[in-house]
Scaffold this motif. Structure first.
Motif, PDB file in Angstrom:
ATOM      1  N   PHE A  35       0.843  -1.204   0.000  1.00 24.70           N
ATOM      2  CA  PHE A  35       0.000   0.000   0.000  1.00 24.70           C
ATOM      3  C   PHE A  35       0.877   1.253   0.000  1.00 24.70           C
ATOM      4  CE2 PHE A  35      -2.372  -3.461   1.896  1.00 24.70           C
ATOM      5  CZ  PHE A  35      -3.585  -3.401   1.222  1.00 24.70           C
ATOM      6  N   TYR A  36       1.942   1.172  -0.761  1.00 25.91           N
ATOM      7  CA  TYR A  36       2.908   2.280  -0.812  1.00 25.91           C
ATOM      8  C   TYR A  36       2.255   3.569  -1.306  1.00 25.91           C
ATOM      9  CZ  TYR A  36       7.437   4.538  -1.511  1.00 25.91           C
ATOM     10  OH  TYR A  36       8.512   5.377  -1.438  1.00 25.91           O
ATOM     11  N   CYS A  37       1.314   3.448  -2.234  1.00 24.10           N
ATOM     12  CA  CYS A  37       0.659   4.620  -2.819  1.00 24.10           C
ATOM     13  C   CYS A  37      -0.692   4.910  -2.180  1.00 24.10           C
ATOM     14  CB  CYS A  37       0.479   4.428  -4.331  1.00 24.10           C
ATOM     15  SG  CYS A  37       2.032   4.224  -5.232  1.00 24.10           S
ATOM     16  N   ASN A  38      -1.011   4.198  -1.106  1.00 28.52           N
ATOM     17  CA  ASN A  38      -2.289   4.412  -0.431  1.00 28.52           C
ATOM     18  C   ASN A  38      -2.018   4.528   1.069  1.00 28.52           C
ATOM     19  OD1 ASN A  38      -4.940   4.179   0.697  1.00 28.52           O
ATOM     20  ND2 ASN A  38      -5.620   3.187  -1.190  1.00 28.52           N
ATOM     21  N   ASN A  39      -1.714   5.735   1.480  1.00 23.90           N
ATOM     22  CA  ASN A  39      -1.279   5.958   2.848  1.00 23.90           C
ATOM     23  C   ASN A  39      -2.356   5.601   3.870  1.00 23.90           C
ATOM     24  OD1 ASN A  39       0.770   7.067   4.736  1.00 23.90           O
ATOM     25  ND2 ASN A  39      -0.812   8.600   5.135  1.00 23.90           N
ATOM     26  N   TYR A  40      -3.620   5.811   3.537  1.00 23.71           N
ATOM     27  CA  TYR A  40      -4.708   5.539   4.491  1.00 23.71           C
ATOM     28  C   TYR A  40      -4.754   4.061   4.859  1.00 23.71           C
ATOM     29  CZ  TYR A  40      -9.401   4.745   6.290  1.00 23.71           C
ATOM     30  OH  TYR A  40     -10.465   4.345   7.061  1.00 23.71           O
ATOM     31  N   TRP A  41      -4.850   3.201   3.842  1.00 25.91           N
ATOM     32  CA  TRP A  41      -4.945   1.771   4.124  1.00 25.91           C
ATOM     33  C   TRP A  41      -3.642   1.223   4.706  1.00 25.91           C
ATOM     34  CZ3 TRP A  41      -9.271  -0.366   4.894  1.00 25.91           C
ATOM     35  CH2 TRP A  41     -10.409   0.041   4.214  1.00 25.91           C
ATOM     36  N   ARG A  42      -2.549   1.801   4.344  1.00 20.99           N
ATOM     37  CA  ARG A  42      -1.274   1.372   4.935  1.00 20.99           C
ATOM     38  C   ARG A  42      -1.288   1.592   6.433  1.00 20.99           C
ATOM     39  NH1 ARG A  42       4.032   4.194   2.653  1.00 20.99           N
ATOM     40  NH2 ARG A  42       3.035   5.978   3.683  1.00 20.99           N
ATOM     41  N   GLN A  43      -1.761   2.767   6.861  1.00 23.04           N
ATOM     42  CA  GLN A  43      -1.817   3.049   8.288  1.00 23.04           C
ATOM     43  C   GLN A  43      -2.841   2.156   8.989  1.00 23.04           C
ATOM     44  OE1 GLN A  43      -2.484   7.216   8.901  1.00 23.04           O
ATOM     45  NE2 GLN A  43      -0.502   7.841   8.053  1.00 23.04           N
ATOM     46  N   VAL A  44      -3.981   1.915   8.345  1.00 24.74           N
ATOM     47  CA  VAL A  44      -5.019   1.072   8.940  1.00 24.74           C
ATOM     48  C   VAL A  44      -4.481  -0.325   9.226  1.00 24.74           C
ATOM     49  CG1 VAL A  44      -7.200  -0.119   8.491  1.00 24.74           C
ATOM     50  CG2 VAL A  44      -6.983   2.331   7.994  1.00 24.74           C
ATOM     51  N   TYR A  45      -3.849  -0.925   8.233  1.00 26.81           N
ATOM     52  CA  TYR A  45      -3.367  -2.307   8.397  1.00 26.81           C
ATOM     53  C   TYR A  45      -2.179  -2.391   9.352  1.00 26.81           C
ATOM     54  CZ  TYR A  45      -6.474  -3.843   4.671  1.00 26.81           C
ATOM     55  OH  TYR A  45      -7.586  -4.150   3.906  1.00 26.81           O
ATOM     56  N   LEU A  46      -1.297  -1.417   9.300  1.00 29.33           N
ATOM     57  CA  LEU A  46      -0.156  -1.439  10.216  1.00 29.33           C
ATOM     58  C   LEU A  46      -0.613  -1.273  11.663  1.00 29.33           C
ATOM     59  CD1 LEU A  46       2.597   0.599   8.304  1.00 29.33           C
ATOM     60  CD2 LEU A  46       2.534  -1.857   8.746  1.00 29.33           C
ATOM     61  N   THR A  82      -3.983  -8.854   1.756  1.00 29.89           N
ATOM     62  CA  THR A  82      -3.544  -9.399   0.468  1.00 29.89           C
ATOM     63  C   THR A  82      -4.668  -9.339  -0.557  1.00 29.89           C
ATOM     64  OG1 THR A  82      -1.974 -10.887   1.559  1.00 29.89           O
ATOM     65  CG2 THR A  82      -2.615 -11.423  -0.701  1.00 29.89           C
ATOM     66  N   LEU A  83      -5.866  -9.789  -0.174  1.00 31.21           N
ATOM     67  CA  LEU A  83      -7.003  -9.744  -1.090  1.00 31.21           C
ATOM     68  C   LEU A  83      -7.369  -8.298  -1.432  1.00 31.21           C
ATOM     69  CD1 LEU A  83      -9.278 -12.556   0.414  1.00 31.21           C
ATOM     70  CD2 LEU A  83      -7.806 -12.678  -1.609  1.00 31.21           C
ATOM     71  N   HIS A  84      -7.256  -7.427  -0.447  1.00 35.57           N
ATOM     72  CA  HIS A  84      -7.528  -6.013  -0.688  1.00 35.57           C
ATOM     73  C   HIS A  84      -6.533  -5.449  -1.691  1.00 35.57           C
ATOM     74  CE1 HIS A  84      -8.342  -1.756   1.149  1.00 35.57           C
ATOM     75  NE2 HIS A  84      -8.796  -1.876  -0.097  1.00 35.57           N
ATOM     76  N   TRP A  85      -5.285  -5.809  -1.559  1.00 33.45           N
ATOM     77  CA  TRP A  85      -4.245  -5.349  -2.496  1.00 33.45           C
ATOM     78  C   TRP A  85      -4.514  -5.857  -3.907  1.00 33.45           C
ATOM     79  CZ3 TRP A  85      -0.653  -8.714  -4.875  1.00 33.45           C
ATOM     80  CH2 TRP A  85       0.342  -8.078  -5.620  1.00 33.45           C
ATOM     81  N   VAL A  86      -4.939  -7.115  -4.019  1.00 27.91           N
ATOM     82  CA  VAL A  86      -5.273  -7.675  -5.334  1.00 27.91           C
ATOM     83  C   VAL A  86      -6.414  -6.889  -5.970  1.00 27.91           C
ATOM     84  CG1 VAL A  86      -6.201  -9.697  -6.529  1.00 27.91           C
ATOM     85  CG2 VAL A  86      -4.431  -9.988  -4.783  1.00 27.91           C
ATOM     86  N   TRP A  87      -7.433  -6.570  -5.188  1.00 28.65           N
ATOM     87  CA  TRP A  87      -8.581  -5.831  -5.709  1.00 28.65           C
ATOM     88  C   TRP A  87      -8.193  -4.422  -6.135  1.00 28.65           C
ATOM     89  CZ3 TRP A  87     -11.371  -1.628  -3.442  1.00 28.65           C
ATOM     90  CH2 TRP A  87     -12.551  -1.308  -4.115  1.00 28.65           C
ATOM     91  N   LEU A  88      -7.374  -3.739  -5.333  1.00 29.69           N
ATOM     92  CA  LEU A  88      -6.963  -2.372  -5.672  1.00 29.69           C
ATOM     93  C   LEU A  88      -6.113  -2.324  -6.935  1.00 29.69           C
ATOM     94  CD1 LEU A  88      -6.014  -0.892  -2.159  1.00 29.69           C
ATOM     95  CD2 LEU A  88      -8.031  -0.350  -3.543  1.00 29.69           C
ATOM     96  N   ASN A  89      -5.421  -3.414  -7.240  1.00 28.96           N
ATOM     97  CA  ASN A  89      -4.535  -3.426  -8.404  1.00 28.96           C
ATOM     98  C   ASN A  89      -5.178  -4.052  -9.646  1.00 28.96           C
ATOM     99  OD1 ASN A  89      -1.548  -2.511  -7.686  1.00 28.96           O
ATOM    100  ND2 ASN A  89      -2.416  -3.549  -5.892  1.00 28.96           N
ATOM    101  N   GLY A  90      -6.496  -4.243  -9.613  1.00 31.77           N
ATOM    102  CA  GLY A  90      -7.180  -4.688 -10.812  1.00 31.77           C
ATOM    103  C   GLY A  90      -7.477  -6.167 -10.896  1.00 31.77           C
ATOM    104  N   GLY A  91      -7.336  -6.904  -9.806  1.00 26.95           N
ATOM    105  CA  GLY A  91      -7.672  -8.311  -9.816  1.00 26.95           C
ATOM    106  C   GLY A  91      -6.517  -9.212 -10.182  1.00 26.95           C
ATOM    107  N   ILE A  92      -6.802 -10.519 -10.270  1.00 31.08           N
ATOM    108  CA  ILE A  92      -5.735 -11.491 -10.471  1.00 31.08           C
ATOM    109  C   ILE A  92      -5.113 -11.417 -11.864  1.00 31.08           C
ATOM    110  CG2 ILE A  92      -6.659 -13.095  -8.764  1.00 31.08           C
ATOM    111  CD1 ILE A  92      -7.935 -14.640 -11.055  1.00 31.08           C
ATOM    112  N   GLY A  93      -5.779 -10.720 -12.783  1.00 31.21           N
ATOM    113  CA  GLY A  93      -5.224 -10.610 -14.126  1.00 31.21           C
ATOM    114  C   GLY A  93      -4.188  -9.517 -14.274  1.00 31.21           C
TER     115      GLY A  93
END
Length: 292
Positions: free
Chosen positions: A164-175, A218-229
């Motif tokens: 979540f390098y480019c998403n500071n909000y979610w990075r702080q939430v998960y950390l 991990t699943l959240h990161w996959v979704w933010l980056n456009g899915g498994i494709g």
């Protein structure tokens, strides 16, 4: 001098190997499962080779003898040196050559430091679990569990930071969430029953839950980056999956007690005598507990 060493050497048989000479410090003996304290009776399928009733200095000396904790001690000790070496190499070569930022140095340092602490805590527990003071054994067990939590924290810090390098909000939430869970595990150790064998299953559930939580970001990161494709997901997701598969296999080996479950009588033997004492037949007097 050579004759003195030969007199001090006892021969042990490891599986199908020939007898090996082993130098044993005076005052140290090995016990069978029936002879050890209740606090050490974790795996009934390991029938002998136990160290027990030792003062601190003999616990340290037992680092250099063959027992059923030798592999545990040395594998974690070598793991510490591995991460220590990787840390030096990354800080002096890899990161400077990649023009890494100050944040990169900090995150890499935290990650590798957490792994080193995890390894050292495990070394301490496996080395001093045979201490004659049950209170001391409990303290080292608590440190071992604390080290595991710190190791898990090291995995999360680096993974969440860069995922979540480019998403500071979610990075702080998960950390913050991960840090809160680790602190909760630390506080749970205060409970007097936490380290008992009766709560062993609960401890396993707690650590599995903390480790399994990583599936959510991990699943959240996959979704933010456009899915498994997405190309970045296809590059990194298999590595995450492999890491979890390895962790799951390790946990299954731990709870199923394999392979010792199927080879409970394959412990070490000394010249045909059960490995209770490195040359001292079972039942003979032992003065290790009188050492300071």
């Amino acid at each position: 001098m050579h004759q003195k060493l030969l007199k001090s050497a006892h021969y042990i048989e490891l599986g199908s190997y020939q007898y090996w000479p082993v130098l044993v410090p005076r005052g140290i003996r090995l016990y069978t499962y029936e002879q050890i304290p209740v606090s050490l009776k974790d795996n009934p399928y390991i029938t002998d080779g136990y160290r027990a009733y030792l003062p601190s200095r003999l616990c340290i000396k037992s680092l250099f003898i063959l027992s059923n904790e030798t592999v545990n001690i040395w594998s974690h000790l070598l793991g510490f040196f591995l991460f220590f070496t990787l840390g030096i190499y990354d800080m002096t070569s890899v990161l400077p050559s990649a023009s890494a930022s100050r944040e990169d140095f900090v995150i890499c340092s935290i990650c590798l430091f957490c792994f080193q602490v995890c390894m050292l805590c495990s070394v301490g527990y496996h080395l001093f679990s045979c201490h004659r003071s049950e209170k001391t054994c409990r303290r080292w067990m608590a440190l071992d569990y604390a080290g595991i939590s710190i190791g898990i924290l090291g995995c999360y810090v680096s993974g969440v930071f860069y995922a979540f390098y480019c998403n500071n909000y979610w990075r702080q939430v998960y950390l913050i969430t991960v840090l809160a869970m680790i602190l909760a595990v630390f506080f749970a150790q205060i409970h007097p029953n936490y380290l008992t064998q009766q709560w062993q299953r609960l401890r396993s559930i707690i650590f599995c839950s903390v480790s399994g939580y990583g599936v959510i970001p991990t699943l959240h990161w996959v979704w933010l980056n456009g899915g498994i494709g997405a190309p970045i997901v296809q590059d990194f997701a298999p590595r995450v999956i492999v890491m979890y598969v390895i962790a799951l296999l390790a946990f299954l080996f731990y709870i199923s007690k394999v392979p010792e479950r199927y080879f409970p009588e394959s412990g070490m033997k000394i010249q045909g005598i059960s490995v209770t004492s490195y040359g001292i037949p079972r039942g003979q007097s032992n003065r290790a507990e009188d050492c300071d």
